[in-house]
Write an enzyme that holds these catalytic residues in place. Structure first.
Site, short mmCIF file in Angstrom:
data_model
loop_
_atom_site.label_atom_id
_atom_site.label_comp_id
_atom_site.label_asym_id
_atom_site.label_seq_id
_atom_site.Cartn_x
_atom_site.Cartn_y
_atom_site.Cartn_z
N LYS A 61 -18.05 -4.99 8.04
CA LYS A 61 -16.86 -5.83 7.87
C LYS A 61 -16.16 -5.95 9.21
O LYS A 61 -15.98 -4.96 9.92
CB LYS A 61 -15.92 -5.19 6.84
CG LYS A 61 -15.16 -6.18 6.01
CD LYS A 61 -14.48 -5.45 4.86
CE LYS A 61 -13.39 -6.29 4.23
NZ LYS A 61 -12.71 -5.57 3.13
N ARG A 100 -2.46 -6.57 -8.47
CA ARG A 100 -1.35 -7.45 -8.10
C ARG A 100 -1.15 -8.55 -9.13
O ARG A 100 -0.04 -8.89 -9.49
CB ARG A 100 -1.60 -8.09 -6.73
CG ARG A 100 -1.44 -7.14 -5.59
CD ARG A 100 -1.99 -7.70 -4.33
NE ARG A 100 -3.40 -7.97 -4.47
CZ ARG A 100 -4.22 -8.28 -3.48
NH1 ARG A 100 -3.74 -8.40 -2.27
NH2 ARG A 100 -5.49 -8.49 -3.69
N SER A 140 -3.45 -7.73 2.98
CA SER A 140 -3.69 -7.50 4.41
C SER A 140 -4.21 -8.79 5.06
O SER A 140 -3.90 -9.08 6.22
CB SER A 140 -4.72 -6.39 4.61
OG SER A 140 -4.24 -5.19 4.07
N HIS A 175 0.84 -1.21 0.00
CA HIS A 175 0.00 0.00 0.00
C HIS A 175 0.87 1.26 0.00
O HIS A 175 0.60 2.22 -0.72
CB HIS A 175 -0.89 0.04 1.25
CG HIS A 175 -1.96 -1.00 1.31
ND1 HIS A 175 -2.22 -1.76 2.42
CD2 HIS A 175 -2.87 -1.39 0.38
CE1 HIS A 175 -3.23 -2.57 2.19
NE2 HIS A 175 -3.64 -2.37 0.96
O1 PNS Z 1 -8.80 -2.61 0.16
P1 PNS Z 1 -10.09 -3.13 -0.38
O2 PNS Z 1 -10.88 -3.79 0.74
O3 PNS Z 1 -9.86 -4.03 -1.56
O4 PNS Z 1 -10.93 -1.86 -0.89
C1 PNS Z 1 -12.22 -2.02 -1.46
C2 PNS Z 1 -12.92 -0.68 -1.64
C3 PNS Z 1 -12.88 0.13 -0.37
C4 PNS Z 1 -12.23 0.11 -2.73
C5 PNS Z 1 -14.38 -0.98 -2.08
O5 PNS Z 1 -14.91 -1.94 -1.25
C6 PNS Z 1 -15.27 0.26 -2.06
O6 PNS Z 1 -15.13 1.15 -2.85
N1 PNS Z 1 -16.18 0.28 -1.07
C7 PNS Z 1 -17.09 1.39 -0.86
C8 PNS Z 1 -18.51 1.00 -1.21
C9 PNS Z 1 -18.72 1.07 -2.72
O7 PNS Z 1 -18.59 2.11 -3.33
N2 PNS Z 1 -19.06 -0.10 -3.30
C10 PNS Z 1 -19.39 -0.18 -4.69
C11 PNS Z 1 -18.27 -0.68 -5.54
S1 PNS Z 1 -19.01 -1.18 -7.04
#
Ligand code: PNS
Length: 161
Positions: free
Chosen positions: A41, A90, A128, A17
């Site tokens: 979560k 990744r 993570s 990150h």
């Molecule tokens: O580090 P992560 O857990 O892979 O991040 C995922 C993240 C935070 C980018 C994604 O879950 C997100 O944007 N969540 C906010 C809710 C949202 O907008 N969901 C719709 C995506 S289509």
């Protein structure tokens, strides 16, 4: 002015990150690291703890700020007037999920563009989730996370060194 968001859970933040933050900060005028406050979560660290660790680890980056958000990423992007979302890829396994999110976000907010940076090879395996699994067994996580936060991760599992 190019304002971008690098969103994620950062539970916990990894060296991968930090590398992404350093590299994407060079591409934009302002980078906001958006920490998802997802109450549903089951996260290891509180959102405040994740924000504070990220702040500590990015003090050398003058155009980077750390913030938290809940709800939809696109709504947050609109609110802070960001037009770019940065995500890391990744491996090919990330692609399908990331493509879907990027296309959905673009559909509902056409001013937003998602850009992908490939992670450096040395961090390509890193997540993570894997860090938490390793730490929970007292495994060595020094290759995966910045040294400043190692003890805080072990402490969550009641491990002291
Ligand atoms: O580090 P992560 O857990 O892979 O991040 C995922 C993240 C935070 C980018 C994604 O879950 C997100 O944007 N969540 C906010 C809710 C949202 O907008 N969901 C719709 C995506 S289509």
């Amino acid at each position: 002015m190019r304002k971008a968001i690098y969103p994620g859970s950062f539970d916990p933040v990894t060296k991968g990150h930090i590398d992404m933050i350093e590299r994407s900060a060079k591409l934009v005028d302002e980078l906001v690291v958006g920490v998802l406050n997802n109450s549903a979560k089951n996260s290891l660290f509180l959102v405040e703890e994740r924000v504070s660790m990220l702040k500590e680890l990015t003090t050398h980056l003058t155009n980077v700020t750390i913030d938290s958000f809940d709800g939809l990423l696109v709504d947050y992007a609109k609110r802070i007037h960001a037009t770019i979302i940065v995500r890391g890829l990744r491996a090919v396994t990330d692609f399908e999920y990331e493509l879907q999110i990027a296309q959905t976000n673009h559909k509902v907010y056409s001013d937003i563009e998602t850009i992908f940076l490939t992670t450096r090879l040395e961090y390509a395996y890193l997540s993570s989730t894997m860090v938490k699994e390793f730490a929970s067994y007292g495994g060595d996580i020094s290759h995966f996370v910045p040294s400043q936060i190692i003890e805080r991760i072990y402490a969550k599992y009641g491990i002291t060194s």
